[in-house]
Design a protein around this motif. Structure first.
Motif, PDB file in Angstrom:
ATOM      1  N   GLN A  62       0.822  -1.216   0.000  1.00  0.00           N
ATOM      2  CA  GLN A  62       0.000   0.000   0.000  1.00  0.00           C
ATOM      3  C   GLN A  62       0.854   1.263   0.000  1.00  0.00           C
ATOM      4  OE1 GLN A  62      -3.258   0.490  -0.143  1.00  0.00           O
ATOM      5  NE2 GLN A  62      -4.143  -1.528   0.259  1.00  0.00           N
ATOM      6  N   GLN A  63       2.133   1.147   0.411  1.00  0.00           N
ATOM      7  CA  GLN A  63       2.993   2.323   0.548  1.00  0.00           C
ATOM      8  C   GLN A  63       3.734   2.646  -0.750  1.00  0.00           C
ATOM      9  OE1 GLN A  63       2.075   3.345   3.492  1.00  0.00           O
ATOM     10  NE2 GLN A  63       1.215   1.278   3.827  1.00  0.00           N
ATOM     11  N   GLN A  64       3.523   1.868  -1.797  1.00  0.00           N
ATOM     12  CA  GLN A  64       4.240   2.093  -3.051  1.00  0.00           C
ATOM     13  C   GLN A  64       3.973   3.492  -3.599  1.00  0.00           C
ATOM     14  OE1 GLN A  64       6.501   0.285  -4.186  1.00  0.00           O
ATOM     15  NE2 GLN A  64       6.057  -1.914  -4.053  1.00  0.00           N
ATOM     16  N   PRO A  65       4.965   4.090  -4.287  1.00  0.00           N
ATOM     17  CA  PRO A  65       6.272   3.505  -4.591  1.00  0.00           C
ATOM     18  C   PRO A  65       7.252   3.617  -3.412  1.00  0.00           C
ATOM     19  CG  PRO A  65       6.152   5.682  -5.539  1.00  0.00           C
ATOM     20  CD  PRO A  65       4.794   5.413  -4.910  1.00  0.00           C
ATOM     21  N   ILE A  66       8.001   2.555  -3.186  1.00  0.00           N
ATOM     22  CA  ILE A  66       9.073   2.589  -2.205  1.00  0.00           C
ATOM     23  C   ILE A  66      10.366   2.159  -2.883  1.00  0.00           C
ATOM     24  CG2 ILE A  66       7.565   2.155  -0.224  1.00  0.00           C
ATOM     25  CD1 ILE A  66       8.419  -0.729  -0.275  1.00  0.00           C
ATOM     26  N   THR A  67      11.472   2.676  -2.382  1.00  0.00           N
ATOM     27  CA  THR A  67      12.772   2.371  -2.989  1.00  0.00           C
ATOM     28  C   THR A  67      13.635   1.467  -2.121  1.00  0.00           C
ATOM     29  OG1 THR A  67      13.584   4.472  -2.099  1.00  0.00           O
ATOM     30  CG2 THR A  67      12.841   4.466  -4.387  1.00  0.00           C
ATOM     31  N   ASP A  68      13.348   1.405  -0.825  1.00  0.00           N
ATOM     32  CA  ASP A  68      14.127   0.565   0.078  1.00  0.00           C
ATOM     33  C   ASP A  68      13.211  -0.066   1.112  1.00  0.00           C
ATOM     34  OD1 ASP A  68      17.031   0.748  -0.598  1.00  0.00           O
ATOM     35  OD2 ASP A  68      16.642   2.886  -0.323  1.00  0.00           O
TER      36      ASP A  68
END
Length: 336
Positions: free
Chosen positions: A74-80
């Motif tokens: 649900q938190q996308q976009p995430i990079t790490d």
């Protein structure tokens, strides 16, 4: 929970581990796992959950990962993505690896798998003994630069989850006796107002909410009579909804609703506890929001707004969806 106005420098696993209590608002107990997601070097999500007991069936851990992965998505976009587990190696390491594999399968690879045992950090991914010795990396959670920065910024890390619950735990002893007497008098007062019609009750409720928030904002605490009158009127949904609209997303109003929840008589707890949950959620304190919503549902399992909030929180939905949740609740004739 994140630091919207404060930059914390996290250069190492030790810095990340030192930041965790300030991201959550409390220090995780052994048997916990924390998931941290960042976007463009900024932490956007942090959540803690209990690991199944060491002797629990393997299916319990699989169920946990099946619930956890969609929440992080649900938190996308995430990079790490980073995982931190707390406890001994036999319990934590297999669980961390299983959870990490589940995220990898879903398309999100954990950059860090860290175990915290006492005051040592163990990196389950790094096999370079020069930077990740077998005996772990010692760290001081209090003296670290991250802890100093967080404390200077006003962030608080309570000793454990129980300390969060204590913020709105019911008052006891003489304070409880005083509130019981005040509530009885408020009931008598409300009967007289009810005799004048529903509009009069709404007007009394609106006035009580505005007066209470204004008085708190000016630094004055409510008397027991004022708290009793407010909590009684908050049973009316129109008054509670007005309180939702008038409450601001800042720490002072979190403190206000926590104090009202503490003093409310048990049958009157759901409304102020839900208002505490709403305010904490809007402030980014998901842990307090969940626990306050659970407190409301403990007293009244059918309390609609608290149930709606808890579903949103468990799904990892952002507070930006708050207005949609409120609108749905207010248009549902069965909601409470």
């Amino acid at each position: 929970m994140s630091f919207p106005d404060t930059k914390l420098t996290v250069r190492s696993p030790a810095d990340l581990v030192a930041a965790v209590p300030y991201l959550l608002g409390f220090r995780p107990d052994d048997g916990s796992v924390v998931v941290i997601a960042s976007r463009d070097r900024r932490i956007v999500f942090a959540a803690r959950t209990d690991l199944p007991a060491p002797d629990a069936p393997a299916s319990h851990l699989l169920d946990l990962t099946a619930n956890l992965v969609p929440v992080v998505w649900q938190q996308q976009p995430i990079t790490d993505l980073m995982l931190v587990g707390y406890g001994n190696a036999e319990h934590v390491d297999p669980a961390l690896r299983t959870i990490g594999e589940a995220f990898t399968t879903s398309g999100m690879t954990a950059r860090e798998l860290l175990r915290v045992t006492g005051t040592r950090i163990f990196n389950l991914i790094c096999d370079n003994l020069a930077c990740c010795p077998a005996q772990g990396i010692p760290f001081d959670p209090v003296a670290s630069l991250v802890a100093v920065q967080a404390t200077a910024a006003g962030a608080v890390a309570l000793p454990n989850r129980a300390a969060v619950a204590a913020r709105f735990a019911p008052v006891q002893g003489a304070a409880r006796d005083s509130m019981r007497d005040a509530t009885r008098e408020a009931v008598t007062r409300l009967k007289a107002v009810n005799a004048a019609g529903s509009n009069t009750v709404d007007e009394a409720g609106a006035q009580a909410v505005r007066d209470a928030l204004r008085q708190h904002d000016s630094g004055k605490r409510l008397t027991d009579d004022e708290v009793a009158w407010l909590t009684l009127l908050l049973k009316r949904l129109s008054v509670r909804d007005l309180a939702v609209d008038l409450t601001q997303p800042h720490d002072q109003h979190v403190t206000f609703w926590a104090d009202v929840t503490r003093h409310a008589e048990e049958p009157l707890v759901p409304a102020p506890a839900t208002l505490l949950a709403v305010t904490a959620w809007r402030c980014g304190d998901g842990v307090l929001a969940v626990m306050a919503a659970e407190r409301a549902l403990q007293v009244d399992p059918a309390y609609g707004l608290a149930g709606l909030l808890l579903q949103a929180l468990h799904a990892g939905l952002p507070p930006s969806l708050f207005e949609q949740a409120i609108t749905a609740d207010r248009t549902d004739p069965s909601a409470q």
